[in-house]
Write a protein that holds these residues in place. Structure first.
Motif, PDB file in Angstrom:
ATOM      1  N   CYS A 292       0.847  -1.205   0.000  1.00 34.16           N
ATOM      2  CA  CYS A 292       0.000   0.000   0.000  1.00 34.16           C
ATOM      3  C   CYS A 292       0.880   1.252   0.000  1.00 34.16           C
ATOM      4  O   CYS A 292       1.997   1.226   0.532  1.00 34.16           O
ATOM      5  CB  CYS A 292      -0.825   0.093   1.282  1.00 34.16           C
ATOM      6  SG  CYS A 292      -1.813  -1.334   1.643  1.00 34.16           S
ATOM      7  N   GLY A 293       0.334   2.339  -0.504  1.00 34.14           N
ATOM      8  CA  GLY A 293       0.955   3.662  -0.365  1.00 34.14           C
ATOM      9  C   GLY A 293       2.372   3.704  -0.899  1.00 34.14           C
ATOM     10  O   GLY A 293       2.680   3.247  -2.018  1.00 34.14           O
ATOM     11  N   THR A 294       3.251   4.244  -0.089  1.00 34.67           N
ATOM     12  CA  THR A 294       4.657   4.368  -0.473  1.00 34.67           C
ATOM     13  C   THR A 294       5.261   3.005  -0.764  1.00 34.67           C
ATOM     14  O   THR A 294       6.060   2.848  -1.697  1.00 34.67           O
ATOM     15  CB  THR A 294       5.419   5.082   0.660  1.00 34.67           C
ATOM     16  OG1 THR A 294       5.021   6.453   0.656  1.00 34.67           O
ATOM     17  CG2 THR A 294       6.915   4.998   0.494  1.00 34.67           C
ATOM     18  N   SER A 295       4.884   2.000   0.013  1.00 38.70           N
ATOM     19  CA  SER A 295       5.436   0.654  -0.213  1.00 38.70           C
ATOM     20  C   SER A 295       4.982   0.128  -1.573  1.00 38.70           C
ATOM     21  O   SER A 295       5.712  -0.611  -2.236  1.00 38.70           O
ATOM     22  CB  SER A 295       4.987  -0.294   0.902  1.00 38.70           C
ATOM     23  OG  SER A 295       5.513   0.134   2.123  1.00 38.70           O
ATOM     24  N   SER A 337       5.994  -3.915   3.417  1.00 38.67           N
ATOM     25  CA  SER A 337       5.356  -3.086   4.441  1.00 38.67           C
ATOM     26  C   SER A 337       6.401  -2.676   5.457  1.00 38.67           C
ATOM     27  O   SER A 337       6.950  -3.537   6.144  1.00 38.67           O
ATOM     28  CB  SER A 337       4.237  -3.873   5.130  1.00 38.67           C
ATOM     29  OG  SER A 337       3.747  -3.152   6.234  1.00 38.67           O
ATOM     30  N   GLN A 338       6.674  -1.369   5.541  1.00 35.52           N
ATOM     31  CA  GLN A 338       7.706  -0.970   6.506  1.00 35.52           C
ATOM     32  C   GLN A 338       7.277  -1.344   7.913  1.00 35.52           C
ATOM     33  O   GLN A 338       8.080  -1.836   8.681  1.00 35.52           O
ATOM     34  CB  GLN A 338       8.087   0.512   6.362  1.00 35.52           C
ATOM     35  CG  GLN A 338       7.100   1.552   6.877  1.00 35.52           C
ATOM     36  CD  GLN A 338       7.128   1.762   8.386  1.00 35.52           C
ATOM     37  OE1 GLN A 338       8.139   1.474   9.025  1.00 35.52           O
ATOM     38  NE2 GLN A 338       6.037   2.242   8.944  1.00 35.52           N
ATOM     39  N   SER A 339       6.026  -1.134   8.242  1.00 34.50           N
ATOM     40  CA  SER A 339       5.562  -1.414   9.609  1.00 34.50           C
ATOM     41  C   SER A 339       5.356  -2.907   9.845  1.00 34.50           C
ATOM     42  O   SER A 339       5.434  -3.383  10.969  1.00 34.50           O
ATOM     43  CB  SER A 339       4.235  -0.697   9.864  1.00 34.50           C
ATOM     44  OG  SER A 339       3.235  -1.215   8.987  1.00 34.50           O
ATOM     45  N   THR A 342       0.367  -3.363   8.346  1.00 28.80           N
ATOM     46  CA  THR A 342      -0.709  -2.771   7.546  1.00 28.80           C
ATOM     47  C   THR A 342      -1.785  -3.821   7.260  1.00 28.80           C
ATOM     48  O   THR A 342      -1.512  -4.838   6.603  1.00 28.80           O
ATOM     49  CB  THR A 342      -0.132  -2.198   6.245  1.00 28.80           C
ATOM     50  OG1 THR A 342       0.821  -1.201   6.611  1.00 28.80           O
ATOM     51  CG2 THR A 342      -1.192  -1.579   5.367  1.00 28.80           C
ATOM     52  N   VAL A 388       5.191  10.531   9.786  1.00 26.10           N
ATOM     53  CA  VAL A 388       4.143   9.752   9.109  1.00 26.10           C
ATOM     54  C   VAL A 388       4.529   9.501   7.646  1.00 26.10           C
ATOM     55  O   VAL A 388       4.303   8.417   7.098  1.00 26.10           O
ATOM     56  CB  VAL A 388       2.774  10.461   9.243  1.00 26.10           C
ATOM     57  CG1 VAL A 388       1.764   9.900   8.256  1.00 26.10           C
ATOM     58  CG2 VAL A 388       2.252  10.305  10.666  1.00 26.10           C
ATOM     59  N   ALA A 389       5.138  10.505   7.027  1.00 24.63           N
ATOM     60  CA  ALA A 389       5.554  10.331   5.622  1.00 24.63           C
ATOM     61  C   ALA A 389       6.767   9.403   5.563  1.00 24.63           C
ATOM     62  O   ALA A 389       7.795   9.667   6.190  1.00 24.63           O
ATOM     63  CB  ALA A 389       5.900  11.691   5.029  1.00 24.63           C
ATOM     64  N   ALA A 390       6.629   8.335   4.827  1.00 23.72           N
ATOM     65  CA  ALA A 390       7.742   7.386   4.709  1.00 23.72           C
ATOM     66  C   ALA A 390       8.823   7.974   3.811  1.00 23.72           C
ATOM     67  O   ALA A 390       8.532   8.441   2.708  1.00 23.72           O
ATOM     68  CB  ALA A 390       7.226   6.080   4.121  1.00 23.72           C
ATOM     69  N   GLN A 397      13.580   0.169   1.115  1.00 23.52           N
ATOM     70  CA  GLN A 397      12.792  -0.784   0.309  1.00 23.52           C
ATOM     71  C   GLN A 397      13.395  -0.879  -1.088  1.00 23.52           C
ATOM     72  O   GLN A 397      13.561  -1.970  -1.642  1.00 23.52           O
ATOM     73  CB  GLN A 397      11.329  -0.336   0.221  1.00 23.52           C
ATOM     74  CG  GLN A 397      10.560  -0.545   1.507  1.00 23.52           C
ATOM     75  CD  GLN A 397       9.206   0.149   1.519  1.00 23.52           C
ATOM     76  OE1 GLN A 397       8.918   1.013   0.690  1.00 23.52           O
ATOM     77  NE2 GLN A 397       8.368  -0.216   2.475  1.00 23.52           N
ATOM     78  N   LEU A 474       2.662  11.588  -3.966  1.00 21.82           N
ATOM     79  CA  LEU A 474       2.099  11.117  -2.688  1.00 21.82           C
ATOM     80  C   LEU A 474       2.700  11.912  -1.526  1.00 21.82           C
ATOM     81  O   LEU A 474       1.972  12.374  -0.629  1.00 21.82           O
ATOM     82  CB  LEU A 474       2.376   9.613  -2.514  1.00 21.82           C
ATOM     83  CG  LEU A 474       1.946   8.985  -1.182  1.00 21.82           C
ATOM     84  CD1 LEU A 474       0.453   9.151  -0.945  1.00 21.82           C
ATOM     85  CD2 LEU A 474       2.290   7.501  -1.146  1.00 21.82           C
ATOM     86  N   LYS A 475       4.034  12.084  -1.555  1.00 23.14           N
ATOM     87  CA  LYS A 475       4.686  12.844  -0.475  1.00 23.14           C
ATOM     88  C   LYS A 475       4.112  14.250  -0.418  1.00 23.14           C
ATOM     89  O   LYS A 475       3.767  14.743   0.644  1.00 23.14           O
ATOM     90  CB  LYS A 475       6.195  12.962  -0.710  1.00 23.14           C
ATOM     91  CG  LYS A 475       7.107  11.833  -0.376  1.00 23.14           C
ATOM     92  CD  LYS A 475       7.158  11.355   1.022  1.00 23.14           C
ATOM     93  CE  LYS A 475       6.006  10.452   1.332  1.00 23.14           C
ATOM     94  NZ  LYS A 475       6.271   9.032   1.349  1.00 23.14           N
ATOM     95  N   GLU A 478       0.391  14.456   0.813  1.00 21.08           N
ATOM     96  CA  GLU A 478       0.106  14.105   2.207  1.00 21.08           C
ATOM     97  C   GLU A 478       0.649  15.115   3.205  1.00 21.08           C
ATOM     98  O   GLU A 478       0.053  15.303   4.262  1.00 21.08           O
ATOM     99  CB  GLU A 478       0.566  12.684   2.551  1.00 21.08           C
ATOM    100  CG  GLU A 478       2.047  12.469   2.697  1.00 21.08           C
ATOM    101  CD  GLU A 478       2.396  11.074   3.222  1.00 21.08           C
ATOM    102  OE1 GLU A 478       3.365  10.509   2.719  1.00 21.08           O
ATOM    103  OE2 GLU A 478       1.726  10.561   4.127  1.00 21.08           O
ATOM    104  N   VAL A 595      -1.366   1.684   9.519  1.00 25.78           N
ATOM    105  CA  VAL A 595      -2.809   1.609   9.284  1.00 25.78           C
ATOM    106  C   VAL A 595      -3.269   0.176   9.532  1.00 25.78           C
ATOM    107  O   VAL A 595      -3.235  -0.671   8.637  1.00 25.78           O
ATOM    108  CB  VAL A 595      -3.158   2.099   7.866  1.00 25.78           C
ATOM    109  CG1 VAL A 595      -4.660   2.158   7.680  1.00 25.78           C
ATOM    110  CG2 VAL A 595      -2.554   3.474   7.628  1.00 25.78           C
TER     111      VAL A 595
HETATM  112  O1  M6R Z   1       3.774   0.224   6.877  1.00 28.17           O
HETATM  113  P1  M6R Z   1       3.453   0.143   5.397  1.00 28.17           P
HETATM  114  O2  M6R Z   1       4.667   0.277   4.567  1.00 28.17           O
HETATM  115  O3  M6R Z   1       2.686  -1.091   5.059  1.00 28.17           O
HETATM  116  O4  M6R Z   1       2.503   1.367   5.138  1.00 28.17           O
HETATM  117  C1  M6R Z   1       1.828   1.505   3.918  1.00 28.17           C
HETATM  118  C2  M6R Z   1       1.322   2.924   3.725  1.00 28.17           C
HETATM  119  O5  M6R Z   1       0.362   3.219   4.687  1.00 28.17           O
HETATM  120  C3  M6R Z   1       2.470   3.926   3.835  1.00 28.17           C
HETATM  121  O6  M6R Z   1       3.484   3.607   2.932  1.00 28.17           O
HETATM  122  C4  M6R Z   1       1.987   5.356   3.577  1.00 28.17           C
HETATM  123  O7  M6R Z   1       1.543   5.479   2.263  1.00 28.17           O
HETATM  124  C5  M6R Z   1       3.139   6.309   3.843  1.00 28.17           C
HETATM  125  N1  M6R Z   1       3.254   6.569   5.247  1.00 28.17           N
HETATM  126  C6  M6R Z   1       3.020   7.588   3.113  1.00 28.17           C
HETATM  127  O8  M6R Z   1       4.144   8.379   3.296  1.00 28.17           O
END
Ligand code: M6R
Length: 598
Positions: A292-295, A337-339, A342, A388-390, A397, A474-475, A478, A595
Motif C-alpha cells: 500500500c501507499g509508499t510501499s 510493508s515498513q511497519s 498494515t 508519518v511520511a515514509a 525498500q 504522494l509525499k 500528504e 494503518v
Molecule cells: O507500513 P506500510 O509500509 O505497510 O505502510 C503503507 C502505507 O500506509 C504507507 O506507505 C503510507 O503510504 C506512507 N506513510 C506515506 O508516506
C-alpha cells in the motif's frame, strides 16, 4: 491506528506514560488519555487533541502503575468522551484495533444493565472484562477476548494489576529493572529499555514490576524469548532537526548502508540474504508484489527491476484491491510493508497464500505480524521512522528490491558476473551520492518556496522514474495538502494534459535511460501549455535546460539506479513546500503511520 502504553514499576507512571505516548503520536493524535492507580483508586484523565494538551491538564499523580492511549478515531468522533481509557467499575482499558461485533456486544451488555457513555467499540470491551472479573484479571481478560471478533492490542488496568493482549495489532513488552513497559511500538519505550518481548497473536501478558507472565487463551503458561534491540535512542529523537521527516531524509545514506551491510560483496560480485537460497529462484516464473501507499510505489519500481534485471514477469497490486480481485498470484508473492502491520497488506498476503506458492516479506520491523505470515523475511534495517511520511524506509525498500532483482537475475542467468560487479560498485556509491544531494538542499528549497502557493502540481516520469513520480506526488499531497498527481509522462496526452496550464508546475524526472528522448518530448508537450517545468536530470545533462524553467541535478550513476537519487529530490521538494505552507509535517491531518484497519 492508535498507540497504547502501559507501565508498572517503582517510578511515577505519569511522566513515563506521557513521554512514551508522545513517541507514539505518529499512530494517531486526535485525543489522548491515561489511567493511573493512585492511593487505592484509579484516576482517569482524557482530553481532545494531542498529548501536549492532555499533559497541561494533569495534576501531579504519584502512582506507579498506569496505561495510556493516543487515538486515531475509527468508531466515534475524536472528542474527550470517546478518548481512551474506557472504564467499567474498577476496569480501565486502552485499545488499538477494531471490535467488529461491538454493536451486538453493546446491545447484550446494555440488556445486562451496563451503561455506555461513549460511541466507541472499546467501551464494550471494558464492560465485558468487568462483567467477567472475579478477582483474577487474566481470567476476565481471556473470557472477554473469547467474545470478541476483530483486532486488538489492549492494556487493561484493575487496581495495581496490569494485563496486555494482542491479536492482529502490534504490541511489545519492555523489560526493565523492577519495572516493565507495554507499547504499540519499540521507539515509544526505547529510552527506558532495549530488552523487548514481542507478543504474538492470542497471547496475554500479566505485567508486574518484577515479573512478566505469558499465557495463551486457555491460560496455559507460555515461554517467550527476549530480544535486545540495537536501535539507539538518538534514532528515535529529532536530534536538532526541525522535523522527523527532515532528519529521516538525512538518515538515508546510513539507512542504505545498513540495508546493504553483510549482503553484498562487490569484489566477488555476490549477494546473499539470510534464509534465501539460489535454487529457490529457479522455480520462480512470476512475482506478485502486494503493498500500500509508499510501499506500493517501491513495489512498482521492483516490478520494473525484476522484469529488466531478472527477466521475471512481475505484477504489483494495491493490497486493498488484490483481496477482492480473485486473481491468482505468481509463484512468489512479495509483501512490502515498513511497519509489517498494515491490515490491507496482511489480509491480501493471507489471501495470496491460499494459492500455494512461496511468500516473502520486506519489512523494517523485527517480529512484526507480516514476518509470521510468510516463508522468508528481509529486513530493511532503516532504523525507526517516526514521521508519518515514509522516506528512509522507502529508500531501504528500494535498496532491498535492487539487491533482490540482481540476486534473482544472477540465479536466472540474466545478470553476468561482470554486470553484477559493476552494479554493486555503483550501488555502494549511492549513499555518498545521496549525501551530495542533501548538501544541495538549499537550492531545492528555493524551488519549493517558489511554487508553494500552487494549487495543483504534476510529477511525471517514464519507466523506472514513473514510480518516483508517484512517490513525489504522494509525499507532496500528504504533507503539504497541495493536490498532486504522479503520471506516466506518456499518458499525459490521453487526458490529464487538459489540466496543464501556466499555473500547474510540473516536476519532470528525466534522468538518462531508455526513454530519455521520449521524456524530452513529453516535457515539450507541457511546456507548450506554458507549465513551469522543473526537471530532475543527471549532472552531465546539457540538453534539457533549453526547454525547462529550472533543473535540479543529481550525480551520474548507472541509469537503472538513478531513481534512488531522484527520490531524495522529490522528498526535499515536498518537505520544503509543506514547510513554506506551515503544515504539521510529521503528523499530517487524517493520517497515521501504521494503518491497522482495513
Ligand atoms: O507500513 P506500510 O509500509 O505497510 O505502510 C503503507 C502505507 O500506509 C504507507 O506507505 C503510507 O503510504 C506512507 N506513510 C506515506 O508516506
Amino acid at each position: 491506528m492508535c498507540g497504547i502504553v502501559g507501565y508498572n514499576g517503582t517510578r511515577k507512571a505519569v511522566p513515563i506514560l506521557i513521554d512514551s505516548l508522545k513517541r507514539l503520536e505518529y499512530r494517531g493524535y486526535d485525543s489522548a488519555g491515561i489511567a493511573i492507580f493512585n492511593e487505592g483508586k484509579v484516576e482517569v484523565h482524557k482530553d481532545e487533541g494531542k498529548i501536549a494538551s492532555l499533559e497541561k491538564t494533569l495534576p501531579d499523580i504519584p502512582g506507579n502503575v498506569g496505561i495510556g492511549h493516543t487515538r486515531w478515531a475509527t468508531h466515534g468522533r475524536p472528542n474527550k468522551v470517546n478518548a481512551h481509557p474506557h472504564t467499567s467499575g474498577n476496569i480501565s482499558v486502552v485499545h488499538n484495533g477494531i471490535i467488529e461485533n461491538y454493536q451486538q456486544l453493546r446491545e447484550k451488555l446494555t440488556r445486562s444493565g451496563y451503561q455506555f457513555s461513549s460511541e466507541t467499540d472499546t467501551e464494550a470491551l471494558a464492560h465485558l472484562v468487568n462483567h467477567y472479573y472475579k478477582n483474577d484479571l487474566v481470567d476476565a481478560v481471556i473470557l472477554a477476548l473469547n467474545d470478541i471478533k476483530g483486532s486488538y492490542a489492549i492494556a487493561v488496568l484493575c487496581g495495581n494489576q496490569l494485563v496486555a493482549a494482542r491479536k492482529d495489532s502490534p504490541l511489545v513488552i519492555g523489560v526493565g529493572e523492577n519495572e516493565n513497559f507495554i507499547a504499540s511500538d519499540i521507539p515509544a519505550i526505547l529510552k527506558y529499555t532495549r530488552k523487548m518481548i514481542f507478543l504474538d497473536d492470542m497471547e496475554i501478558a500479566y505485567v508486574a514490576p518484577d515479573k512478566i507472565s505469558f499465557f495463551d487463551t486457555s491460560k496455559r503458561p507460555i515461554e517467550k524469548t527476549m530480544k535486545v534491540i540495537d536501535w539507539d535512542m538518538e534514532a528515535a529523537e529529532k536530534s536538532g532537526y526541525e522535523h522527523f521527516m527532515l532528519k529521516e531524509i538525512h538518515e538515508q545514506p546510513k539507512a542504505l548502508h545498513e540495508t546493504f551491510a553483510g549482503r553484498i560483496s562487490e569484489l566477488e560480485g555476490a549477494i546473499a540474504f539470510d534464509g534465501l537460497k539460489e535454487e529457490q529462484v529457479r522455480d520462480i516464473n512470476r512475482i506478485s508484489i502486494i503493498a500500500c501507499g509508499t510501499s506500493y510505489n517501491a513495489g512498482l519500481l521492483g516490478k520494473y527491476l525484476f522484469e529488466q534485471l531478472a527477466g521475471i514477469h512481475a505484477d504489483v497490486e494495491i493490497a486493498s484491491e488484490f483481496r477482492y480481485s480473485h486473481s491468482s498470484p505468481g509463484s512468489l508473492v512479495i509483501g512490502i510493508s515498513q511497519s509489517g502491520e498494515t491490515a490491507d497488506t496482511l489480509a491480501a498476503l493471507r489471501e495470496a497464500k491460499t494459492f500455494g506458492g512461496r511468500s516473502l516479506a520486506i519489512t523494517n520491523i523485527m517480529g512484526s505480524t507480516i514476518t509470521r505470515d510468510v516463508d522468508n523475511s528481509i529486513y530493511m534495517r532503516s532504523g525507526p521512522e517516526i514521521g508519518v511520511a515514509a522516506t528512509k524506509t522507502f529508500m531501504s525498500q528500494l535498496g532491498v528490491l535492487y539487491l533482490l532483482a540482481l540476486y534473482f537475475g544472477k540465479g536466472k542467468g540474466k545478470v553476468s558476473s561482470d554486470r553484477m560487479k559493476r552494479m554493486l560498485v555503483s550501488l555502494r556509491q549511492i549513499p555518498a551520492q545521496i549525501t551530495r544531494i542533501l548538501g544541495n538542499k538549499e537550492s531545492i528549497k528555493k524551488y519549493a518556496d517558489k511554487y508553494s502557493s500552487a494549487s495543483d502540481i504534476f510529477f511525471i516520469g517514464r519507466t523506472l522514474n514513473y514510480p518516483i513520480a508517484l512517490e513525489g506526488a504522494l509525499k507532496l499531497k500528504e504533507i503539504s495538502y497541495i493536490h498532486a498527481e504522479g503520471y506516466a509522462a506518456g499518458e499525459l496526452k490521453h487526458g490529464p494534459l487538459a489540466l496543464i496550464t501556466k499555473s500547474t508546475p510540473v516536476i519532470a524526472i528525466a534522468t538518462k535511460g531508455l526513454t530519455y528522448d521520449k521524456m524530452v518530448n513529453n516535457i515539450k508537450e507541457v511546456k507548450a501549455r506554458e507549465a513551469p517545468v522543473i526537471a530532475i536530470v543527471d549532472e552531465k545533462d546539457s540538453e534539457i535546460e533549453k526547454y525547462v524553467d529550472a533543473v535540479i541535478r543529481v550525480p551520474a550513476t548507472d541509469d537503472i539506479l538513478s531513481p534512488m537519487l531522484s527520490t531524495v529530490v522529490v522528498q526535499l521538494l515536498s518537505y520544503y513546500t509543506a514547510k513554506a505552507r506551515s503544515c504539521p509535517i510529521d503528523q499530517p491531518r487524517n493520517l497515521a503511520k501504521s494503518v491497522t484497519v482495513e
